[in-house]
Each structure stands twice: as structure tokens, then as C-alpha cells.
Design an enzyme around this catalytic site. Structure first.
Site, PDB file in Angstrom:
ATOM      1  N   ASN A 137     -11.129   2.629   3.006  1.00 47.94           N
ATOM      2  CA  ASN A 137     -10.627   2.325   1.950  1.00 47.94           C
ATOM      3  C   ASN A 137     -11.538   1.404   0.707  1.00 47.94           C
ATOM      4  OD1 ASN A 137      -9.348   0.178   3.670  1.00 47.94           O
ATOM      5  ND2 ASN A 137      -9.088  -0.620   1.821  1.00 47.94           N
ATOM      6  N   GLU A 189       0.777  -1.135   0.089  1.00 43.60           N
ATOM      7  CA  GLU A 189      -0.102   0.082  -0.096  1.00 43.60           C
ATOM      8  C   GLU A 189       0.780   1.275   0.142  1.00 43.60           C
ATOM      9  OE1 GLU A 189      -3.421   0.019  -0.244  1.00 43.60           O
ATOM     10  OE2 GLU A 189      -3.069  -1.903  -0.463  1.00 43.60           O
ATOM     11  N   TRP A 211     -15.746  10.688 -13.731  1.00 45.69           N
ATOM     12  CA  TRP A 211     -14.871  10.494 -12.536  1.00 45.69           C
ATOM     13  C   TRP A 211     -14.225  11.780 -11.889  1.00 45.69           C
ATOM     14  CZ3 TRP A 211      -9.763  12.024 -12.760  1.00 45.69           C
ATOM     15  CH2 TRP A 211      -9.274  12.431 -13.999  1.00 45.69           C
ATOM     16  N   TRP A 249       2.161   1.621  -3.450  1.00 48.12           N
ATOM     17  CA  TRP A 249       1.023   2.028  -4.419  1.00 48.12           C
ATOM     18  C   TRP A 249       1.150   3.541  -4.598  1.00 48.12           C
ATOM     19  CZ3 TRP A 249      -1.781   0.372  -8.196  1.00 48.12           C
ATOM     20  CH2 TRP A 249      -3.146   1.272  -8.657  1.00 48.12           C
ATOM     21  N   TRP A 283     -20.355  10.740 -20.815  1.00 45.01           N
ATOM     22  CA  TRP A 283     -20.989  11.115 -19.363  1.00 45.01           C
ATOM     23  C   TRP A 283     -22.121  11.605 -19.380  1.00 45.01           C
ATOM     24  CZ3 TRP A 283     -18.015   8.027 -16.421  1.00 45.01           C
ATOM     25  CH2 TRP A 283     -16.738   7.936 -16.629  1.00 45.01           C
ATOM     26  N   TRP A 290      -9.289   7.158  -8.473  1.00 41.38           N
ATOM     27  CA  TRP A 290     -10.393   7.772  -9.255  1.00 41.38           C
ATOM     28  C   TRP A 290     -10.247   7.153 -10.806  1.00 41.38           C
ATOM     29  CZ3 TRP A 290     -15.222   8.961  -8.583  1.00 41.38           C
ATOM     30  CH2 TRP A 290     -15.563   9.146  -7.112  1.00 41.38           C
TER      31      TRP A 290
END
Length: 476
Positions: A342, A276, A360, A279, A307, A383
Site C-alpha cells: 500500500n 482501512e 492519473w 476507507w 497533462w 488514484w
């Protein structure tokens, strides 16, 4: 007389004294150190400071100032372009060098600042510390940035461990008088009427001391059951260090080395936790490679995606009034605490993007404004990951079912009951789907759909089909 040997220490996203390479280099220069925090103009590629994080920043800066004063120093506050402020301080103090830790989200802007300082005869010494490793160290065989996480992680394992953290100094040499500072309170970082952040302090202690306390809690818990438990929002299994990392109140290297002793106890949990942290580095590597990550699709085929935007639906999502309890619990947790679990972040993001077909970027903007741990790299990359438009992203056709996600990761409904209290008396069978409960069950729980709790704003099955049809059009 100005202090000709003074050094300017420029704080940015590194609001700590522990493991602060720029601070130690400034002290080693053997002259007075002038710490400064500059409130800079908004940069388009970074976006404005979110309102929730502004609350955190105020308290973090106040804590940093107090800590510096305890060591015989102080913290100057200034507003304006960084190069203008630094040049002005240098002119008044005789300083010739500015020490700073790199802020990788500002690479483009920093080149311009460095040129302006050089032209003014001011040297700039920049140091690493925001990430586990400098992005330039982790590259593919061809020298480009990794676009897939697993090879990135594997490449990181071949490097030396992150640098050994440097302890906080015992004292800091200070000039006879500091340059005049703006008052932190004049920045109006705290909400007033209404004070929507009133509950934040019950959950968080901004500042370096709060970060160290969270790290101690993490070590005391031995990361036990982290790999499994981190997916269940009703379980306190995550480190909750992300807001402290976002403003650099603790370094990732300090966290990494503090967990070394856990390797023999819970190896799988430790590796998962470190992945993590890695990341976060991966997200910054993407941002350095693609500075427009916040506003543009990494995968440009999504530029043609059609969208939709329904203002009422978006408002319902932001308020936690969608009619899907796990989504609403997450959005209310965000509003009440400045944080969201999360797993639930993925669920709420998927709902906005795929159930509501809302771009998004609108979700990223909302999270940036309301998350205490809003991070210019991680928030955007995550996102785009959910939207399918990012690097190494989840496929668009992976559409979370909010009912099944709730039943799987909040099986007893404890998380929902806490943040959506109007449903607290519903039996477990219906806690994630009150719209399927018989009337007598709803009545017994004091729930009246459409009044005490909203009916679903969309039918998930139909919304899923609509999203897949839109994606098919993109592929075609």
C-alpha cells in the site's frame, strides 16, 4: 416439469457461502435454489475486468462451484445481459424470484435490470453485504454523501456495529436438474502464451477457503504492530485480504467481528485496521454519489490540468525501469505477484502523476488490469486522492521524493533487493540512489547504469518544479 417454486440465486461480487444474505434468503424460500454467475457486457462506468483479476476470478468461481456441489447444489455459468439470462432461466424453471446481493458500483445498471425483470413478472430481492454499512445509512446532516473521510468515520462510529455474519449453510436445496451451463474454461480467463500469471499461485489461494485462511493468520498475529508496520514493504504486516474482499470471498462484516477480541490487546492497531476497512466504504460512497469517478475528476478544476504523455516514460514505469529503485521494486512486485504494498502504491502513483505528469487515468487503468485486488471504487478513488483531484485528496503539491520515501520506509533496502535483484549487492547507502554511487562502488556491486540498471528517466528535482509550475497554472 419446471420447478415452480425455484429461486434464482445470482452471484456477483459475493463469491462466498459464508455471510451471504441472498443465499440464506433463497434457502428460506423453501424451494430449489438455482445459483448462477453471469458474465455481463462491460459497463462504461466500471471498466473491463482486468487480466490479473480474470485469473483470480477463474479460480474463485471454480472453488465456489466445488463448494456448492459439496452441498448438493451447483453453479451455472452464462454470458450475456443479466436480465436476458435471468428471464430465460425463469422461463425454463418457473422461478418467480431472483435473490442477489447489491453491487454498489452497478447502481445505475441495476435499475434498468430491475425494471426489465419486473416487466417480465420476476421479483428481485436485493440484500446488503458488500460493505460494512449500506451507503444510504451514512449521510451528512443535509442528507448528502460525506466528501471528507474523518467526518465519515466519525459518523460510522455512531451507527450500530456491522451486521452479525451468518454462517455458511450445511446444505442447499437443489432442483432435479440444473439449467444448461457454459463451461468455465470456455471463458478463457487464464493467460496461456505467455502464462504471465504462473507465479501468482505461489502467493495466493483464490476462493473462500483462502480468504478464511488469511483471516485466521490476521487474528493469530493479533494485528501486532499493524499501525506502524503496514508502512514498511519489507515487513509482512498487512492482512493481504484485499483480493478476497474485491470479489467478495469474505465479507467485511466477518472480518470486523473476527477482530473484536483484539480490542484489549492492540487497540491502536485494531482501530487503524478498521479505518482501512471503513476507507473502502468511503470510496464506495463516493462512487455511488459520483458514478463517473473512474473517468472524470471529482474536482472539476483539474479538467484544465495540462497533462503530458511520453510513451517511453510510461512504458518504463509499467516495467519497473525508471531508475528509481523503490518505484521499480513496486512495479515489479505488481507484475510478479499481482499485488503491490500500500505505501509503495502511493509512491509509484505519485511518480507517474507528478514526476512524469501523466494523467492519473492511465495509471488507474494499468492498476485495474494488473492488480488482483482491483476494486472499482477504491482503485479509482485512491488514484484521484494522489492526483489531488479526488474527494478529501492529498494536495497536488504533496510530491513524494522517491529517494527519501525509499530510505524512510525501506531503510535497509530489503524490499528493493528482493524485487530489483540487479541492485542486491549495493551498500545500503546507495540502494535507493544508485545514480549517486561512485564508479568503484557500482563496479563492486556489478551494476552498470544504463546497461544492467537504467539511469533515472527524469531528474526528480526538476520534475517536481515542473509539476508545481503546471499546478500553479491550474490555480491561476
Amino acid at each position: 416439469m419446471p420447478d415452480t417454486a425455484s429461486a434464482i440465486l445470482w452471484f456477483r461480487r459475493d463469491l462466498r457461502l459464508d455471510d451471504n444474505a441472498a443465499l440464506h434468503a433463497a434457502i428460506d424460500a423453501a424451494g430449489p435454489v438455482i445459483p448462477v454467475y453471469i458474465r455481463e457486457p462491460v459497463q462504461p462506468d466500471i471498466g473491463p475486468l482486468g487480466a490479473a483479476q480474470a485469473w483470480w476470478l477463474h479460480h474463485s468461481l471454480a472453488a465456489l462451484k466445488d463448494k456448492l456441489k459439496s452441498l448438493g447444489s451447483d453453479l451455472m455459468f452464462a454470458t450475456g445481459k443479466a436480465d436476458d439470462i435471468i428471464i430465460d432461466i425463469a422461463r425454463k424453471t418457473g422461478a418467480k424470484t431472483v435473490y442477489v446481493n447489491r453491487a454498489y458500483e452497478r447502481t445505475t445498471v441495476d435499475r434498468e435490470i430491475a425494471i426489465a425483470l419486473k416487466d417480465a413478472g420476476i421479483a428481485i430481492r436485493a440484500f446488503h453485504g458488500q460493505l460494512l454499512h449500506d451507503p444510504k445509512l451514512i449521510r451528512t446532516g443535509s442528507g448528502s454523501a460525506f466528501k471528507v473521510y474523518t467526518p465519515f468515520w466519525n459518523a460510522m462510529q455512531k451507527l450500530h456495529e456491522p451486521h452479525g455474519p451468518i454462517a455458511s449453510p450445511k446444505s442447499i436445496p437443489s432442483p432435479e436438474s440444473h439449467p444448461r451451463s457454459e463451461a468455465l474454461d470456455s471463458w478463457n480467463l487464464l493467460p496461456t502464451k505467455p502464462n504471465w500469471a504462473a507465479g501468482f499461485s505461489r502467493h495466493w489461494t483464490p476462493g473462500e477457503a483462502g480468504a478464511q485462511e488469511k483471516l485466521e493468520d490476521l487474528i493469530d498475529a493479533d494485528l501486532h504492530d499493524y499501525k506502524r508496520g503496514r508502512d514498511f514493504p519489507a515487513i509482512d504486516a498487512t492482512s493481504r485480504l484485499s483480493p478476497h474482499l474485491a470479489l467478495g470471498e469474505i465479507s467485511p462484516a466477518r472480518i470486523w467481528h473476527a477482530t473484536n477480541g483484539l480490542a484489549d490487546k492492540h487497540r491502536d492497531d485494531l482501530v487503524h485496521y478498521r479505518k482501512e476497512l471503513a476507507w473502502r466504504d468511503f470510496c464506495y460512497n463516493l462512487l455511488v454519489e459520483f458514478p463517473d469517478l473512474r473517468t472524470k475528476n471529482w474536482d472539476d478544476k483539474f479538467d484544465a490540468f495540462e497533462w503530458e504523455f511520453n510513451a517511453a516514460d510510461f512504458s518504463a514505469w509499467t516495467k519497473g525501469m525508471t531508475g528509481y529503485p523503490i518505484v521499480d521494486a513496486g512495479m515489479r512486485e505488481l507484475w510478479q505477484t499481482g499485488y503491490m504494498h500500500n505505501r509503495v502504491r502511493m509512491i509509484t502513483a505519485s511518480f507517474l502523476i507528478k514526476d512524469l505528469l501523466i494523467d492519473w487515468r492511465r495509471g488507474e487503468e494499468w492498476f485495474r488490469d494488473t492488480l488482483l485486488d482491483a476494486d472499482p471504487a477504491s482503485n479509482t478513488a485512491n488514484w484521484q486522492w494522489v492526483a489531488g483531484s479526488g474527494a478529501d485528496a492529498s494536495p497536488f503539491f504533496r510530491i513524494f521524493n522517491p529517494i527519501l520515501q525509499g530510505e524512510k520506509f525501506d531503510p535497509d533496502g530489503d524490499y528493493v533487493r528482493h524485487f530489483v535483484p540487479e541492485l542486491k549487492d549495493l551498500p545500503k547507502k546507495y540502494i535507493h540512489k544508485p545514480f549517486e554511487a561512485p564508479n568503484h562502488v557500482l563496479a563492486g556491486a556489478g551494476v552498470e547504469l544504463g546497461k544492467t540498471y537504467p539511469k533515472p528517466i527524469v531528474n526528480h528535482g526538476m520534475a517536481r518544479d515542473r509539476a508545481l509550475e503546471a499546478y500553479k497554472g491550474l490555480k491561476g
